[in-house]
Design a protein around this motif. Structure first.
Motif, short mmCIF file in Angstrom:
data_model
loop_
_atom_site.label_atom_id
_atom_site.label_comp_id
_atom_site.label_asym_id
_atom_site.label_seq_id
_atom_site.Cartn_x
_atom_site.Cartn_y
_atom_site.Cartn_z
N CYS A 155 123.84 20.33 -26.15
CA CYS A 155 124.25 19.08 -25.49
C CYS A 155 123.81 19.06 -24.03
O CYS A 155 123.26 18.06 -23.55
CB CYS A 155 125.76 18.91 -25.56
N GLY A 174 134.67 23.27 -30.71
CA GLY A 174 135.44 24.18 -29.86
C GLY A 174 136.75 24.59 -30.50
O GLY A 174 137.15 25.76 -30.45
N ASN A 208 130.94 14.04 -27.45
CA ASN A 208 132.09 14.77 -26.92
C ASN A 208 133.10 15.11 -28.01
O ASN A 208 133.68 16.20 -28.02
CB ASN A 208 132.78 13.96 -25.82
N VAL A 214 131.75 18.09 -29.92
CA VAL A 214 131.90 19.33 -29.14
C VAL A 214 133.35 19.79 -29.18
O VAL A 214 133.64 20.99 -29.35
CB VAL A 214 131.42 19.13 -27.69
N THR A 253 126.34 24.83 -29.47
CA THR A 253 126.64 23.39 -29.42
C THR A 253 126.64 22.90 -27.98
O THR A 253 126.01 21.89 -27.66
CB THR A 253 128.01 23.10 -30.08
N CYS A 254 127.34 23.60 -27.11
CA CYS A 254 127.43 23.21 -25.70
C CYS A 254 126.06 23.27 -25.03
O CYS A 254 125.69 22.36 -24.27
CB CYS A 254 128.41 24.10 -24.95
N GLY A 302 133.94 22.51 -24.65
CA GLY A 302 133.80 23.37 -25.83
C GLY A 302 134.73 24.57 -25.81
O GLY A 302 135.40 24.86 -26.80
N TYR A 303 134.78 25.27 -24.67
CA TYR A 303 135.62 26.47 -24.61
C TYR A 303 137.06 26.14 -24.27
O TYR A 303 137.98 26.87 -24.68
CB TYR A 303 135.02 27.48 -23.63
N VAL A 308 130.12 27.52 -30.70
CA VAL A 308 130.50 26.77 -29.50
C VAL A 308 129.40 26.85 -28.44
O VAL A 308 129.00 25.84 -27.87
CB VAL A 308 131.85 27.27 -28.93
N PHE A 330 130.25 20.10 -20.66
CA PHE A 330 130.18 20.49 -22.07
C PHE A 330 130.75 21.88 -22.32
O PHE A 330 131.46 22.09 -23.31
CB PHE A 330 128.75 20.38 -22.60
N PHE A 331 130.47 22.83 -21.43
CA PHE A 331 131.02 24.17 -21.64
C PHE A 331 132.53 24.20 -21.40
O PHE A 331 133.25 24.92 -22.09
CB PHE A 331 130.29 25.20 -20.77
#
Length: 197
Positions: free
Chosen positions: A42, A29, A22, A25, A38-39, A161-162, A35, A157-158
């Motif tokens: 994961c 981000g 985490n 990530v 990576t997301c 990341g964002y 990004v 994760f998304f």
């Protein structure tokens, strides 16, 4: 539908705590480097581990006791090394978030790091494969339970990341990066010590 909600809730709670994966990530981000890749890496890794747990891989891990020891020491060694890198970056300072004229790490290096942080972490196997896999055995509809847990990974994760991009103004200052690098280093070493103790 009840099994899917239960899987989502459990999956989300297991990955919510800040850990090595985490923290990485979050860092990607904030830096806005690869990004999506990576997301996605994961989330797909988590989905594979969830599928393995629901399919009964946890029983294999329990049947081969030395596997857990190898994973524990290997994971701890990697986390100590990665934490040391972050402490070094925090000590040196001077990093700031710049979008222009800054060399990005290669996609290959980013994916290699995120895969190591995921697959060399024994906690991932204990939480995702063994724990989630054993809890899924209590549900008649294991597929829905697994899909719920998998969707939690994608959402988490998304979002992490964002969502981290909203912290961009804070990380325009070098001091913020030093604090983040120190925090990531502490997180990595704390997890490594926990693995060994």
């Amino acid at each position: 539908m009840q099994a899917a909600f239960a899987g989502f809730a459990l999956g989300f709670s297991l990955i919510l705590a800040i850990g090595a994966q985490n923290a990485f990530v979050l860092r990607q981000g904030i830096r806005r480097e690869y990004v999506f890749a990576t997301c996605l890496t994961c989330a797909v890794s988590d989905a594979l581990l969830i599928a393995a747990g629901v399919a009964g891989f946890g029983a294999l891990a329990e049947a081969v006791p030395w596997l857990e020891t190898v994973m524990r020491y290997g994971g701890a060694a990697f986390l100590f090394w990665y934490g040391a890198r972050n402490f070094r970056a925090a000590w040196q300072g001077g990093a700031a978030l710049r979008t222009e004229g800054q060399a990005k790490a290669s996609l290959k290096a980013i994916l290699a790091t995120v895969l190591m942080l995921t697959w060399l972490n024994p906690h991932v196997y204990l939480d995702t494969v063994v724990l989630l896999g054993s809890i899924s055995a209590g549900w008649e509809d294991k597929v829905s339970f697994a899909l719920g847990a998998m969707s939690a990974s994608f959402v988490f994760f998304f979002s992490l990341g964002y969502g981290a991009q909203f912290l961009t103004p804070v990380f325009a200052r070098p001091k913020a990066w030093q604090i983040l690098d120190g925090f990531v280093g502490l997180t990595m070493w704390a997890i490594a010590v926990k693995l060994l103790v």
